[in-house]
Design a protein around this motif. Structure first.
Motif, mmCIF file in Angstrom:
data_model
loop_
_atom_site.group_PDB
_atom_site.id
_atom_site.type_symbol
_atom_site.label_atom_id
_atom_site.label_comp_id
_atom_site.label_asym_id
_atom_site.label_seq_id
_atom_site.Cartn_x
_atom_site.Cartn_y
_atom_site.Cartn_z
ATOM 1 N N SER A 253 43.563 37.771 44.140
ATOM 2 C CA SER A 253 43.883 39.103 44.682
ATOM 3 C C SER A 253 43.268 40.199 43.820
ATOM 4 O O SER A 253 42.808 41.210 44.333
ATOM 5 C CB SER A 253 45.394 39.285 44.802
ATOM 6 N N ARG A 254 43.233 40.020 42.506
ATOM 7 C CA ARG A 254 42.575 41.019 41.645
ATOM 8 C C ARG A 254 41.092 40.726 41.482
ATOM 9 O O ARG A 254 40.371 41.462 40.811
ATOM 10 C CB ARG A 254 43.282 41.089 40.295
ATOM 11 N N LYS A 255 40.676 39.576 42.027
ATOM 12 C CA LYS A 255 39.258 39.211 42.143
ATOM 13 C C LYS A 255 38.499 39.210 40.819
ATOM 14 O O LYS A 255 37.544 39.951 40.632
ATOM 15 C CB LYS A 255 38.548 40.154 43.135
ATOM 16 N N PHE A 256 38.980 38.419 39.890
ATOM 17 C CA PHE A 256 38.210 38.261 38.661
ATOM 18 C C PHE A 256 38.349 36.845 38.128
ATOM 19 O O PHE A 256 39.275 36.113 38.497
ATOM 20 C CB PHE A 256 38.664 39.269 37.590
ATOM 21 N N TYR A 257 37.389 36.469 37.282
ATOM 22 C CA TYR A 257 37.497 35.212 36.530
ATOM 23 C C TYR A 257 36.941 35.440 35.141
ATOM 24 O O TYR A 257 36.018 36.238 34.952
ATOM 25 C CB TYR A 257 36.766 34.057 37.244
ATOM 26 N N GLY A 269 33.313 37.505 35.581
ATOM 27 C CA GLY A 269 32.753 38.180 36.751
ATOM 28 C C GLY A 269 33.874 38.647 37.666
ATOM 29 O O GLY A 269 35.044 38.318 37.466
ATOM 30 N N ILE A 270 33.478 39.456 38.669
ATOM 31 C CA ILE A 270 34.449 39.951 39.650
ATOM 32 C C ILE A 270 33.895 39.718 41.056
ATOM 33 O O ILE A 270 32.688 39.587 41.227
ATOM 34 C CB ILE A 270 34.762 41.456 39.451
ATOM 35 N N GLY A 271 34.790 39.705 42.025
ATOM 36 C CA GLY A 271 34.357 39.551 43.416
ATOM 37 C C GLY A 271 34.067 40.923 43.998
ATOM 38 O O GLY A 271 34.963 41.745 44.093
ATOM 39 N N GLU A 272 32.816 41.184 44.349
ATOM 40 C CA GLU A 272 32.464 42.474 44.943
ATOM 41 C C GLU A 272 31.719 42.212 46.252
ATOM 42 O O GLU A 272 30.926 41.276 46.329
ATOM 43 C CB GLU A 272 31.513 43.252 44.027
ATOM 44 N N THR A 273 31.985 43.058 47.246
ATOM 45 C CA THR A 273 31.222 42.946 48.482
ATOM 46 C C THR A 273 30.001 43.847 48.352
ATOM 47 O O THR A 273 30.113 44.992 47.935
ATOM 48 C CB THR A 273 32.068 43.397 49.683
#
Ligand SMILES: Cc1cc2nc3c(=O)[nH]c(=O)nc-3n(C[C@H](O)[C@H](O)[C@H](O)COP(=O)(O)OP(=O)(O)OC[C@H]3O[C@@H](n4cnc5c(N)ncnc54)[C@H](O)[C@@H]3O)c2cc1C
Length: 387
Positions: A253-257, A269-273
């Motif tokens: 949900s916060r889109k990171f690892y 990294g992060i999840g970005e569109t």
């Protein structure tokens, strides 16, 4: 160099090399693998190389669990004389809402049915045994699996490639496939900048470039490239408990690892569109955004210096699951792509699936469900747990 082959594989990422290996292992001969640059020059060599079994769909969990078993013995499996760098330092997955936490419970049931040793971690002192520096504010729950981890994407790819070579596969790098050649509904070979090569079977493992090549024979595969950035800090002493390196910490949900590598650096990294494109330039905006998101959860990392950043592209499919397409327009062409940011960890089992299908061997997974016709029929392969 020979000009006539039985099988041509386009793409020397982990998928192409693993497919070459699995086909040769099943006794197929006359195989040529072609890459426009060096092996692992695409997404594979740019990836975080995380390997996790904590998936939500039975399909992804099965692919990942069976692939992990292969990663665990990849050196012996391929006859590679160096280490593939597997480090099973675990994944701690974080849930920040009740809904996400309910999903995690369902995911655990899927994982347990496959024998995965994943479990919930209490937010009391228990969680600090895994990640001592974690900020638990806003956290609803967490799960952990020790057998998750990461490997070296270059060595894993080279292991498959060398194993394939030993069994007679020819590998041609720095050779661009310009055109897939087809006649009367059948593939005939490829035209490259080094000339023509013939084959009756072409396996298109060109990652984000695969749909463009497939389109040359009329296959419309709705997979597109999307930039994803990643960065690395200076190495520091182990940040995990008991002097261990910190496991992967990940939030959907916060889109990171973020994980600590065996030499102490943190990779994140992060999840970005992003817009559809092959752009893999790095940006300072990513550094700011990723640092902010990650240090909200791990404030201790605020002191660290960033030493490197780079980008690659995910080959995104509409349901974020892979596409394995037996061409309806050119018999003999198979396209494998659409891994949507998790193709490294499922490549070993995916390659077995494809090789079994091409060699007429049985498989417990029905390969037909991966066809792109699912986007019309609505039989999507949905996955609830991705960054
Ligand atoms: C930043 C980032 C982080 C990631 N993290 C993870 C992770 O932690 N875990 C995970 O499982 N996955 C991760 N991934 C995804 C993973 O990298 C990919 O899913 C996987 O590597 C796909 O492998 P592939 O072999 O299909 O494609 P690629 O590695 O892209 O290989 C395709 C190859 O085809 C070649 N090629 C293309 N066109 C042609 C042509 N015309 N002629 C000849 N050769 C051609 C390219 O040069 C390339 O080498 C990440 C990806 C990125 C970008």
């Amino acid at each position: 160099m020979k000009k006539a082959y039985d099988v041509i594989i386009i793409g020397g990422g982990i998928v192409g090399c693993a497919v070459a290996f699995e086909l040769a292992k099943r006794g197929r001969s006359d195989i040529l693998l072609i890459d426009k640059e060096y092996l692992s020059s695409g997404a594979t060599g740019r990836c975080g190389a995380g390997i996790r079994q904590q998936w939500g769909s039975m399909l992804n969990a099965t692919l990942a669990v069976e692939s992990t078993h292969i990663f665990e013995t990849l050196e012996d499996y391929t006859g590679y004389d160096r280490s593939c760098g597997l480090n099973q330092s675990g994944y701690l997955l974080l849930a920040y809402t009740e809904k996400e936490w309910e999903q995690f419970q369902e995911n655990l049931a899927v994982q347990h049915s496959l024998g995965v040793d994943s479990f919930t971690v209490g937010l009391d002192e228990n969680i600090y045994q895994y990640v001592p520096h974690i900020n638990t504010a806003g956290l609803y729950g967490a799960t952990f699996c020790q057998k998750d981890g990461h490997a070296d994407p270059f060595h894993c790819t080279f292991a498959y490639a060398q194993g394939a070579k030993k069994m007679g596969v020819d590998i041609l790098t720095y050779t661009h496939v310009d055109q897939i050649l087809a006649e009367q509904g059948k593939v005939k070979g490829v035209l490259t900048d080094q000339g023509e090569f013939s084959a009756n079977t072409i396996i298109n493992c060109a990652g984000g470039w695969a749909p463009g090549l497939a389109a040359q024979v009329g296959d419309e595969i709705p997979v597109f490239p999307e930039r994803h950035q990643i960065m690395v800090t200076e190495p520091v002493a182990p940040l995990g408990a008991d002097g261990k390196y910190m496991p992967m910490v990940m939030s959907f949900s916060r889109k990171f690892y973020v994980q600590q590598t065996p030499h102490g650096s943190l990779i994140m990294g992060i999840g970005e569109t992003e817009p559809i494109s092959f752009n893999i330039n790095s940006t300072w905006q990513f550094l700011e955004k990723c640092s902010k998101v990650v240090t909200d959860t791990l404030p201790a990392l605020k002191e660290l210096r960033i030493v490197r950043q780079w980008a690659g592209h995910y080959d995104m499919s509409p349901d974020r699951s892979p596409v394995i397409e037996f061409s309806p327009h050119a018999e003999g062409l198979v396209t494998i792509c659409g891994f949507s940011g998790h193709g490294f960890m499922v490549a070993p089992r995916t390659a077995i699936l494809v090789a079994n299908a091409l060699c007429g061997e049985d498989d417990s997974i029905d390969i037909k469900m991966f066809a792109s016709s699912r986007f019309q029929s609505g039989k999507l392969l949905l996955e609830p747990s991705v960054v």
